[in-house]
Each structure stands twice: as structure tokens, then as C-alpha cells.
Design a protein around this motif. Structure first.
Motif, PDB file in Angstrom:
ATOM      1  N   ALA B  98       0.839  -1.201   0.000  1.00 38.76           N
ATOM      2  CA  ALA B  98       0.000   0.000   0.000  1.00 38.76           C
ATOM      3  C   ALA B  98       0.875   1.254   0.000  1.00 38.76           C
ATOM      4  CB  ALA B  98      -0.919  -0.002   1.215  1.00 38.76           C
ATOM      5  N   ALA B 101       1.400   2.407  -3.418  1.00 41.35           N
ATOM      6  CA  ALA B 101       0.163   2.988  -3.948  1.00 41.35           C
ATOM      7  C   ALA B 101       0.007   4.440  -3.480  1.00 41.35           C
ATOM      8  CB  ALA B 101      -1.031   2.151  -3.494  1.00 41.35           C
ATOM      9  N   CYS B 169      -5.387   7.709   7.879  1.00 42.83           N
ATOM     10  CA  CYS B 169      -5.383   6.258   8.058  1.00 42.83           C
ATOM     11  C   CYS B 169      -6.244   5.912   9.260  1.00 42.83           C
ATOM     12  CB  CYS B 169      -3.947   5.777   8.282  1.00 42.83           C
ATOM     13  SG  CYS B 169      -3.799   4.025   8.641  1.00 42.83           S
ATOM     14  N   ASP B 201      -6.339   5.659   3.640  1.00 42.81           N
ATOM     15  CA  ASP B 201      -5.504   4.478   3.874  1.00 42.81           C
ATOM     16  C   ASP B 201      -6.282   3.546   4.810  1.00 42.81           C
ATOM     17  OD1 ASP B 201      -3.630   2.610   4.581  1.00 42.81           O
ATOM     18  OD2 ASP B 201      -2.051   4.038   5.072  1.00 42.81           O
ATOM     19  N   ILE B 203      -5.613   0.210   5.312  1.00 40.42           N
ATOM     20  CA  ILE B 203      -4.825  -1.021   5.398  1.00 40.42           C
ATOM     21  C   ILE B 203      -5.195  -1.855   6.638  1.00 40.42           C
ATOM     22  CG2 ILE B 203      -2.884   0.116   6.600  1.00 40.42           C
ATOM     23  CD1 ILE B 203      -2.309  -2.489   3.889  1.00 40.42           C
ATOM     24  N   PHE B 229      -6.963   2.895  -0.208  1.00 40.43           N
ATOM     25  CA  PHE B 229      -5.747   2.078  -0.230  1.00 40.43           C
ATOM     26  C   PHE B 229      -5.914   0.895   0.721  1.00 40.43           C
ATOM     27  CE2 PHE B 229      -4.773   6.426  -1.180  1.00 40.43           C
ATOM     28  CZ  PHE B 229      -3.933   6.346  -2.280  1.00 40.43           C
ATOM     29  N   ASN B 230      -5.485  -0.255   0.250  1.00 40.28           N
ATOM     30  CA  ASN B 230      -5.529  -1.427   1.123  1.00 40.28           C
ATOM     31  C   ASN B 230      -4.411  -2.369   0.675  1.00 40.28           C
ATOM     32  OD1 ASN B 230      -6.331  -3.371   3.016  1.00 40.28           O
ATOM     33  ND2 ASN B 230      -8.490  -2.825   2.750  1.00 40.28           N
ATOM     34  N   GLY B 231      -4.290  -3.508   1.327  1.00 39.50           N
ATOM     35  CA  GLY B 231      -3.224  -4.429   0.957  1.00 39.50           C
ATOM     36  C   GLY B 231      -3.279  -5.686   1.803  1.00 39.50           C
ATOM     37  N   GLY B 244      -0.075  -4.510  -2.308  1.00 42.32           N
ATOM     38  CA  GLY B 244      -1.178  -3.647  -1.907  1.00 42.32           C
ATOM     39  C   GLY B 244      -2.000  -3.283  -3.122  1.00 42.32           C
ATOM     40  N   TYR B 245      -2.968  -2.414  -2.931  1.00 42.23           N
ATOM     41  CA  TYR B 245      -3.752  -1.970  -4.086  1.00 42.23           C
ATOM     42  C   TYR B 245      -4.432  -0.637  -3.788  1.00 42.23           C
ATOM     43  CZ  TYR B 245      -7.394  -4.573  -1.454  1.00 42.23           C
ATOM     44  OH  TYR B 245      -8.221  -5.075  -0.477  1.00 42.23           O
ATOM     45  N   ALA B 246      -4.769   0.039  -4.873  1.00 47.28           N
ATOM     46  CA  ALA B 246      -5.512   1.295  -4.766  1.00 47.28           C
ATOM     47  C   ALA B 246      -6.783   1.153  -5.581  1.00 47.28           C
ATOM     48  CB  ALA B 246      -4.675   2.450  -5.301  1.00 47.28           C
TER      49      ALA B 246
END
Lengths: 164, 381
Positions: B98, B101, B169, B201, B203, B229-231, B244-246
Motif C-alpha cells: 500500500a 500505492a 489512516c 488508507d 490497510i 488504499f488497502n493491501g 497492496g492496491y488502490a
């Protein structure tokens, strides 16, 4: 909100948790934990507390031998599985006994001080029981996991000591 | 010719954690509560999928955006678990963690001279990431009396209305603070009124203990101005896989992918195979790990209460953020490390908003945690 089941899960994880520990780990108070455990013990849900031992790691000259035994039985009108199980479970050498599906009927675990002792127990005490038609004994050579605990699983913490 | 750091690199001070890392590395037998990563290994099924992919020789690049199969699984997971709806085709980008990202978002969606409102205390990479992108930072300090939640008042007082984007976050590293859907409503209204883009964020979303996690992107009028955003690092305990990914509107994801394709090309292939399996088959492990963290959280909070140290009720991630009994949290953390061999991180490592606090990670086995808390109690008393 914590459930009573959570107390069982935690004690399965570590039977040495004190009531204080269990209260800290759940939403119950210490007195609630005490009474829940008492109820479970009285109801026979908690049957006892044991250590999980890796006998291979014990530095002793005493041999400790375990075997699993497959048992086949023949039932008659007077005898059912429960009757046979009652009889076998009374032997102190038998540490666990289960009725299973598949190629054989009972799965038996036996402990002794030597292979000779275990062999004699099977041949002298178990095999002669009239309903038993076959025994197949498997000596346990090495144990890698018992009751959910992996022995020597090399899980040393090698993470950074401090990280973001 | 000598190598001098570029000005924007020079402008970033060394991490506040570094000194403690160095001190801790010199010592034997420390119990570290300074670790911001799970103590569990990745679920076995995910590890096995990684091994299998290597055995099959699946070692080439993937599509820049990530394997199509993985993006579809991510879309399904986010829909099932977080009520988010994103198209695997053009609204999801798979990245190397993340952190990558977020870096992509700062560089691809903001221009040098733009300003980014950073909710503090915060993960250590936000401010340096903004500096590397040439973006100005507006500090948005949350307050212990608000349980470190983001409020409209804090946003207004900090001048966040002038920013181009807001990054936060929740559940939060380092405080463990969370925000409910109701609490996010006024934040969303502020962002809409002031035309702020939101970098959310999330996560730690699956490590929310007291209530369900709500993404700000699910609130009215927010999906089109939010990147989520996560992962796999935190909830799936897959930190070392770097995946991770967006998720966001197609034009934003396309811009981020343009930077990504020239820098990373594609996220690690082996990790993508592991992640597909994790999303398919490892949700139960995620729940089990969250249960363990929750128990440890309750334990740690109860211990601080017994010590008489104020610790606000952290409800997410795997951190507690108690007040430090000394004026200087850095000195306290160093003395605790030297005399009791317990590593904790001073709150200032996460920005000035963390002053006067300590970050305690409970991503550590319960036996070690108990011993560490006993030693901290001894030290404090």
C-alpha cells in the motif's frame, strides 16, 4: 462481546491462563470467568487439564513408546460398540479411543515404557477380547504436531526489532 | 563530482524510529513492542499458492495493473467485506504494498506546490512521500481528547480547507484510533464543501474491533473524490510479499498506473498468486488473527489501567497509544530499553501530534506481551 465459548478456546490454547488472565483477555470479570469455568467443569464440558509434551525433546533414558492401533470388531445382539469401548477404555495403557468410519472400527492410542510392553498389552489384553477380529499396530516414530501444537516449528521472531 | 542528496531528499530527516532500531539491534533478548507488523506468518494456503506458482515457472511480469484474476478477487472481496464497488477493469491498481500505492497517488495526482493535509499522528511515510513529490504539507493534528478522531473542528483549525487533498489512516497507525461511519459523515461534508480529494488508507480495515469498518468512499458524493488504499500486509499477515492496491475513479487509477508502469512495471508476480489464494480461501485465518489481536488489545488496555497510565481505548489496528509518564517520550523509551530490555516507540516518531505518547504494538505473542507489560509496570513504578 465475548462468548462463553471464548473461555474454552483460550483454555485450549493455554490451560495455565489464570482467571485474572482470562478476564483481561475477554469482556468477562474475574468472578464471571470463575463461575463459567466451574459450570463447564460440573457439566463435564471441561474434563481435565493436561500439558502437551514433546516426548522426543525430553532428555531421559527412559523410553516412552506410543502406538496407534486399528481395531476391527464383530458385534452380536448382546454387544454394541459402547460395550466394547467401555471395556477397552478402562485399561490405563489406553490414552485415547475413538469409533471411526472407514476400514476399521476403533482407533486406539496406547502408551507404554517399551515396545515390548506395548506389544504384550495388545496381544495379551486387547486381541483376546472375543468381539475383536483384527488388530493392526502402528508405532509412532516421531511426533510433529499434537493437539494443534507444532513441535520445533522454527518460528523464531526475526522481524525488525522496531519498524514503522 | 560528489554525490549530494537532491534538495527534496535532503529535506526529509531520518526516521524517528531509526535510533531505537539501532539501539534495539545492539541488545540481546529484548522483547519488542515496537514492531508494526503481524507476528503471524501468512496463511499456509497463500504460502503454498506462492510455492506452486514458482514450481510452475510463473515468474514473468504481469499486466501493469496486476493480474486480471487478482483484480477481480479484490473487487469481490471489497464488495463482500467493505461494501465498496470497484470495476476490476479500470478502477483497481495492484501495487508493491500500500506504501507504493500512496506514493503513486502523491506523485500522479498532485503537482509540485500543491498541498496535502496530513492527519497526524500518522504512518511515517506520508510526510516524506509528500516531500519527495514536491507537495507542501498541512498538518492536521488530532487530539487525545477526541480519541485521535478526525473532526470538522480540527480540519477547520488546521487550514485543511486550503489543501488540494487529505490523507488519513483509520484504523490508525500509531494510535489505534478508529472512526465510525457516523463520525466520517462530517469529514466527508468538509471534503465536499472544500473540494478536497481524499486518500483513505484503510490497510487496517479488517482489524476493527468495536464496530464495523466504514470506508468514506461509501458515503454520498465521496466515491468520485476518494482513492482507497488497502493491501495484504496487515490483515493477511503478508508483509514480506509486498502487495497492496488502490481503488478509485478510472482517471485517477490510470494516472497512477502511468507512474507505476515506468517504475515498478508490475507488482511481484509470486505475491499476486499468493494473494489470489488469500482472498479466495483465507478469510477464516484473517478472522482468527483479528480475534487474537482483540484479546491482546483488551489485555494491554487493562494492564495500562492497572498501572494508572492513561491510555485511550484503541479500537483498531494492533497498537495502543498510552500517555508517557515522562515529559520526554524519547528519553523514556530509551531508558526502558536500556533497563528493562523492552522496545517501544515514542509517539514523536509519527509526527509532533504523537508527542507525549508511546506506541505499543501488541502484534507479539501473549506470553511475551505479559512479560513486557510486567517489566513496563516495574519500570513505571
Amino acid at each position: 462481546m465475548s462468548s462463553r465459548r471464548e473461555i474454552l478456546d483460550l483454555l485450549r490454547e493455554n490451560a495455565r491462563y489464570t482467571t485474572e488472565d482470562l478476564a483481561h483477555l475477554t469482556d468477562f470479570s474475574e468472578s464471571e470467568v470463575e463461575s463459567i469455568i466451574e459450570e463447564f467443569e460440573e457439566a463435564g464440558v471441561i474434563c481435565g487439564y493436561q500439558a502437551v509434551v514433546d516426548w522426543g525433546a525430553v532428555e531421559t533414558e527412559e523410553e516412552r513408546v506410543r502406538a496407534t492401533v486399528e481395531l476391527n470388531v464383530a458385534l452380536d445382539r448382546e454387544t454394541n460398540y459402547g460395550d466394547i469401548a467401555d471395556r477397552i477404555a478402562r485399561f490405563p495403557e489406553v490414552t485415547s479411543l475413538r469409533l471411526v468410519s472407514g476400514d476399521y472400527d476403533f482407533d486406539l492410542e496406547v502408551e507404554g515404557d517399551s515396545m515390548r510392553e506395548v506389544s504384550h498389552f495388545i496381544s495379551d489384553k486387547i486381541a483376546p477380547i472375543p468381539e475383536i477380529t483384527q488388530t493392526v499396530t502402528h508405532y509412532i516414530m516421531e511426533s510433529y504436531k499434537e493437539q494443534g501444537m507444532t513441535f520445533d516449528d522454527h518460528d523464531d521472531d526475526d522481524r525488525l526489532s522496531v519498524s514503522p | 563530482m560528489t554525490f549530494e542528496p537532491a534538495d527534496r531528499v535532503d529535506a526529509v530527516p531520518p526516521s524517528g524510529i531509526r535510533r531505537f532500531f539501532e539501539l534495539a539491534e545492539e541488545m540481546d533478548d529484548i522483547i519488542s513492542l515496537g514492531v508494526g507488523e503481524p507476528d503471524f506468518s501468512a496463511p499456509w494456503a497463500a504460502r503454498e499458492a506462492a510455492i506452486t506458482s514458482l514450481e510452475r515457472g510463473q515468474t514473468s511480469y504481469t499486466a501493469n495493473r496486476g493480474k486480471r484474476e487478482l483484480r477481480e478477487r479484490i473487487a469481490r472481496y471489497e464488495s463482500d467485506v467493505h461494501d465498496l464497488s470497484y470495476d476490476a477493469e479500470d478502477e483497481i491498481l495492484v501495487t508493491a504494498g500500500a506504501s507504493e500505492a500512496l506514493d503513486l497517488a502523491f506523485r500522479a495526482l498532485l503537482d509540485p506546490g500543491d498541498s496535502l493535509a496530513v492527519v497526524q499522528p500518522c504512518y511515517v511515510s506520508y510526510v516524506p512521500g509528500a516531500t519527495f513529490a514536491g507537495v507542501d504539507v498541512i498538518d492536521v493534528p488530532t487530539r487525545v481528547e477526541d480519541e485521535f478522531k478526525l473532526t470538522r473542528e480540527v480540519l477547520e483549525e488546521s487550514g485543511a480547507a486550503e489543501a488540494d487533498a487529505l490523507v488519513y489512516c483509520y484504523p490508525n497507525n500509531p494510535t489505534g484510533a478508529t472512526m465510525t461511519g457516523d463520525e466520517l459523515v462530517e469529514v466527508a461534508a468538509f471534503c465536499r464543501e472544500n473540494d478536497l480529494v481524499v486518500f483513505a488508507d484503510e490497510i487496517y480495515a479488517d482489524l476493527t474491533y468495536e464496530h464495523d469498518h466504514t470506508s468514506i468512499a461509501t458515503l454520498p458524493g465521496m466515491r468520485e473524490r476518494t482513492i482507497v488504499f488497502n493491501g495484504f500486509s496487515k490483515a493477511f499477515a503478508m508483509t514480506g510479499f509486498r502487495l497492496g492496491y488502490a481503488m478509485g475513479p478510472p482517471e485517477a487509477v490510470t494516472a497512477m498506473n502511468r507512474v507505476h508502469q515506468y517504475t515498478m512495471l508490475s507488482a511481484p508476480t509470486t505475491a499476486q498468486h499468493a494473494a489470489i489464494e488469500a482472498l479466495d480461501d483465507c478469510r477464516e485465518e484473517v478472522t482468527d488473527m483479528a480475534t487474537q489481536y482483540d484479546r491482546r488489545r483488551k489485555y494491554v488496555l487493562s494492564q495500562f489501567e492497572e498501572m494508572g497510565l492513561d491510555c485511550f481505548p484503541a479500537a483498531g489496528a494492533f497498537y495502543a497509544f498510552p500517555e508517557c509518564p515522562w515529559d520526554d517520550a524519547g528519553e523514556f523509551a530509551e531508558a526502558l530499553l536500556q533497563s528493562k530490555s523492552v522496545a517501544v516507540v515514542p509517539g514523536t516518531a509519527f509526527g509532533e501530534g504523537g508527542a507525549g505518547h508511546l506506541r505499543i504494538s501488541y502484534a507479539t505473542g501473549l506470553e511475551d506481551l505479559k512479560e513486557a507489560m510486567t517489566r513496563i509496570a516495574d519500570f513505571v513504578q
